[in-house]
Write a protein that holds these residues in place. Structure first.
Motif, short mmCIF file in Angstrom:
data_model
loop_
_atom_site.label_atom_id
_atom_site.label_comp_id
_atom_site.label_asym_id
_atom_site.label_seq_id
_atom_site.Cartn_x
_atom_site.Cartn_y
_atom_site.Cartn_z
N GLN A 173 0.94 -1.22 0.04
CA GLN A 173 0.05 0.06 0.03
C GLN A 173 1.08 1.43 -0.15
O GLN A 173 0.54 2.11 -0.75
N SER A 196 -10.00 4.49 6.46
CA SER A 196 -10.16 5.67 5.76
C SER A 196 -9.87 5.33 4.19
O SER A 196 -10.38 6.12 3.25
N ILE A 197 -9.10 4.40 4.04
CA ILE A 197 -8.51 4.09 2.62
C ILE A 197 -9.54 3.15 2.11
O ILE A 197 -10.09 3.31 0.98
N GLN A 238 -7.86 14.08 3.67
CA GLN A 238 -6.45 14.44 3.26
C GLN A 238 -6.14 13.52 1.94
O GLN A 238 -6.85 12.66 1.38
N SER A 239 -4.81 14.06 1.27
CA SER A 239 -4.51 13.26 0.12
C SER A 239 -3.97 11.84 0.43
O SER A 239 -3.70 11.53 1.59
N GLU A 240 -3.93 10.90 -0.63
CA GLU A 240 -3.27 9.80 -0.30
C GLU A 240 -2.11 9.70 0.21
O GLU A 240 -1.85 8.88 1.05
N LYS A 262 -2.10 9.57 4.21
CA LYS A 262 -2.58 8.26 4.45
C LYS A 262 -1.42 7.31 4.62
O LYS A 262 -1.25 6.74 5.52
N PHE A 263 -0.72 7.52 3.41
CA PHE A 263 0.39 6.33 3.47
C PHE A 263 1.37 6.47 4.15
O PHE A 263 2.01 5.81 4.84
N THR A 294 -6.53 4.70 10.16
CA THR A 294 -5.98 4.97 8.65
C THR A 294 -6.33 4.25 7.65
O THR A 294 -6.80 4.63 6.60
N VAL A 353 -6.44 11.72 9.00
CA VAL A 353 -6.55 11.48 7.46
C VAL A 353 -7.61 11.57 6.59
O VAL A 353 -7.77 11.90 5.26
N GLN A 365 3.17 2.77 -2.84
CA GLN A 365 2.55 3.27 -4.11
C GLN A 365 2.60 5.03 -3.88
O GLN A 365 2.14 5.63 -5.01
N ALA A 366 2.86 5.47 -2.98
CA ALA A 366 3.04 6.83 -2.43
C ALA A 366 4.12 7.34 -3.43
O ALA A 366 5.03 6.93 -3.78
#
Length: 244
Positions: free
Chosen positions: A57, A124-125, A187-189, A192-193, A121, A184, A60-61
């Protein structure tokens, strides 16, 4: 609000693991062999949480170096917390030995807080991610609850106070989930990452610096411990594949 309540419900699962461990310490025979096996299984599951679910996960950031830095920061955070707890423990032991059990509880509480942070967290994804992370921490938290309640029994703490400790396992996870979810949310991905990477760093450090050394110290390692460790990893991998 419904999604937040679902995240809170999921956050009770890691606490249930600690409660099960406490119940084991209260009512079942406790041996170094059993504790060593539980710790090996928990270590395997915890590493699988990081390797199978979290790392794919967070990698991917963009930029990736930021989440790697957050991962290192999580490990550093746990090292500082552990040093602080040991420093306080050394100070308090000279005055009141019963406080040692409460400091063990504090250490488990920090671990549960990071679990809640991770679940909040992850939820939220995607709900599935939050569920898998919460399920993985049930088994991983059993040894912490076991050691905590065994310490309270050893120090002569009353059964009534030990029941309060049982309920106390819920508070850190609920708090961590609340902070993780609302921090998060929207907020942006990347944010979160980063938070997931931070908790992954904490979890990895807990396994390497605490679980494995403690498991080896409890009992001479045999093939049973090795297969229990690998089995714990495989169990979570299967859960991730079929429930993720």
């Amino acid at each position: 609000m419904t999604e937040y309540l679902i995240a809170l419900a999921l956050s009770t699962l890691p606490a249930i693991g600690s409660i099960l461990g406490g119940w084991w310490a209260e009512y079942l025979a406790l041996s170094n062999r059993n504790l060593s096996l539980a710790l090996h299984a928990a270590a395997g599951i915890a590493l699988a949480v990081v390797g199978v679910e979290l790392m794919p996960q967070i990698l991917q950031a963009n930029p990736p170096w930021l989440v790697i830095l957050a991962f290192v920061g999580g490990g550093g955070f746990f090292v500082v917390i552990r040093w602080l707890i040991k420093w306080i423990q050394n100070r308090v032991n000279k005055v009141k030995k019963k406080a040692t059990a409460w400091l063990i509880f504090l250490g488990v509480g920090v671990d549960l807080f990071s679990d809640g942070l991770m679940v909040g967290t992850g939820s939220s994804i995607a709900f599935g991610l939050g569920l898998i992370l919460a399920l993985g921490q049930i088994m991983a938290n059993i040894p912490g609850g076991l050691v905590t309640l065994a310490s309270f029994k050893e120090k002569g703490v009353s059964r009534k106070q030990r029941r309060i400790v049982f309920l106390g396992f819920l508070l850190p996870t609920l708090l961590g989930t609340t902070i993780g979810y609302w921090t998060v949310r929207g907020q942006s991905e990347l944010i979160k990452f980063v938070l997931l990477a931070f908790t992954a760093g904490i979890l990895t450090t807990v396994v390497i610096e605490n679980m494995v050394p403690e498991a080896v110290a409890k009992e001479k390692e045999t093939y049973k411990e090795t297969f229990t460790f690998v089995g714990g990893f495989a169990l979570f991998a299967l859960l991730s594949i079929y429930l993720g």
